[in-house]
Design an enzyme around this catalytic site. Structure first.
Site, PDB file in Angstrom:
ATOM      1  N   GLU A  15       0.728  -1.144   0.040  1.00  0.00           N
ATOM      2  CA  GLU A  15      -0.060   0.076   0.014  1.00  0.00           C
ATOM      3  C   GLU A  15       0.842   1.285  -0.094  1.00  0.00           C
ATOM      4  O   GLU A  15       0.490   2.315  -0.775  1.00  0.00           O
ATOM      5  CB  GLU A  15      -0.925   0.181   1.346  1.00  0.00           C
ATOM      6  N   LYS A 176     -14.891  -0.914   6.323  1.00  0.00           N
ATOM      7  CA  LYS A 176     -14.324  -1.779   7.343  1.00  0.00           C
ATOM      8  C   LYS A 176     -12.871  -1.944   7.210  1.00  0.00           C
ATOM      9  O   LYS A 176     -12.381  -2.330   5.998  1.00  0.00           O
ATOM     10  CB  LYS A 176     -15.094  -3.040   7.351  1.00  0.00           C
ATOM     11  N   ASP A 177     -11.931  -1.753   8.240  1.00  0.00           N
ATOM     12  CA  ASP A 177     -10.762  -2.290   7.952  1.00  0.00           C
ATOM     13  C   ASP A 177     -10.110  -3.012   9.170  1.00  0.00           C
ATOM     14  O   ASP A 177     -10.737  -3.568   9.831  1.00  0.00           O
ATOM     15  CB  ASP A 177      -9.619  -1.043   7.829  1.00  0.00           C
ATOM     16  N   ASP A 202     -12.472  -4.200  -1.597  1.00  0.00           N
ATOM     17  CA  ASP A 202     -13.249  -5.314  -1.932  1.00  0.00           C
ATOM     18  C   ASP A 202     -14.617  -4.960  -1.393  1.00  0.00           C
ATOM     19  O   ASP A 202     -14.886  -3.932  -0.497  1.00  0.00           O
ATOM     20  CB  ASP A 202     -12.808  -6.469  -1.059  1.00  0.00           C
TER      21      ASP A 202
END
Length: 244
Positions: A15, A176-177, A202
Site C-alpha cells: 500500500e 471496514k478495515d 473489496d
C-alpha cells in the site's frame, strides 16, 4: 497551529510503496527501535515534512507477511509519535490504506472509528470495547476532492460474520478495515489530531471470497492511494486544523 509536520500510517508495504516512491521519501533506519519490525520513510512535499510509517513484516511467527491488525498498528503509531514528540512533534496523523466498502475504488475520509469485534458484554466495558473515537473534521477536504465521508469500523479478521455485521451496522460504518481504531487510539495518547483515508478494495456484498478480491485489487488500490494522498497533503499542509 499551522500544519507542517504530518505522519502517514500505512499498514502494508504494498500500500505504501507507490506513494513513498512517488514523493521520493527516504528510509530512516534510526527512527524506530531496532527490536521492532517497523519502517519509516521521511522527506518533504512542498513545505510539509512527511513521515510515512509501515508495520513491516512478521518475524515473531516467521511467516514474513505484513504485520496487519490492531497490535502492530497501535505500537508503530505510538512509537512514531513518541519519537517525534521528543524531536519535532507531529501536527497531524493520517491513516491511509485499504478497506472493505460499498463500491470498488471509492475514497473515504473518516468521521470516526470504532471496533466491531471487541464484544465485552459487561456494563461500562461495552463502550470501551466499541472504542468509538471521533476523527478530526475534514469536511472541507472532502468537498474539495469530492471524497466520501463515513465511519471506519475495525476488526482483526479480513472476513466478517453475522455478529460482526450487526455491530458494524450499530457503528454506522461506511467501510471496514483492520487498523484504523488502533491507530486513532494511539494518536489520542499523544493528543495528535487524526483522520483516515480509505480506498475500497473489496465489496461488502461481493460474490468473491474476501481474500481473493482483496489481493486482486490491492495493486489498483495502492495506485489510487498514490494519486489521492498527494492531493490530501497539498490541501492540509499550511492550513489550520479548523480549516480542514
Amino acid at each position: 497551529m499551522t500544519i507542517s509536520n504530518v505522519v502517514i500510517a500505512i499498514a502494508m508495504e504494498a500500500e505504501a510503496a507507490p506513494f513513498v516512491a512517488h514523493l521520493g521519501l527516504q528510509p530512516d533506519k534510526s527512527f524506530f527501535p531496532t527490536e521492532t519490525p517497523f519502517h519509516a520513510f521521511r522527506g518533504k512535499h512542498n513545505d510539509c515534512d512527511l513521515t510515512v510509517i509501515t508495520n513491516g513484516k512478521d518475524e515473531v511467527h516467521g511467516t514474513g507477511v505484513d504485520n496487519v491488525g490492531t497490535v502492530p498498528a497501535a505500537m508503530a503509531t505510538f512509537l512514531a509519535l513518541q519519537k517525534m514528540k521528543a524531536d519535532d512533534p507531529a501536527h497531524l496523523l493520517i491513516n491511509a490504506g485499504t478497506a472493505r466498502g460499498p463500491t470498488l475504488g471509492d475514497v473515504f475520509l473518516t468521521t470516526a472509528v470504532a471496533n466491531h469485534d471487541r464484544r465485552i458484554a459487561i456494563p461500562d466495558f461495552t463502550p470501551y470495547g466499541i472504542g468509538r473515537i471521533e476523527s478530526t473534521s475534514v469536511e472541507n477536504l472532502a468537498a474539495h476532492l469530492d471524497y466520501k465521508l463515513g465511519v471506519c469500523t475495525t476488526g482483526n479478521s479480513l472476513d466478517f460474520h453475522e455478529l460482526d455485521t450487526h455491530h458494524m451496522l450499530e457503528n454506522d460504518a461506511s467501510v471496514k478495515d483492520m487498523e484504523a481504531a488502533a491507530i486513532a487510539w494511539a494518536s489520542e495518547m499523544w493528543d495528535v489530531p487524526h483522520f483516515g483515508v480509505k480506498v475500497v478494495t473489496d465489496i461488502v456484498d461481493g460474490d468473491k471470497p474476501s481474500h481473493e478480491e482483496f489481493l486482486e485489487n490491492l495493486g489498483t488500490a495502492a495506485k489510487s492511494l498514490q494519486s489521492a494522498l498527494p492531493k490530501v497533503i497539498d490541501f492540509v499542509c499550511e492550513k489550520k486544523h479548523d480549516e480542514l
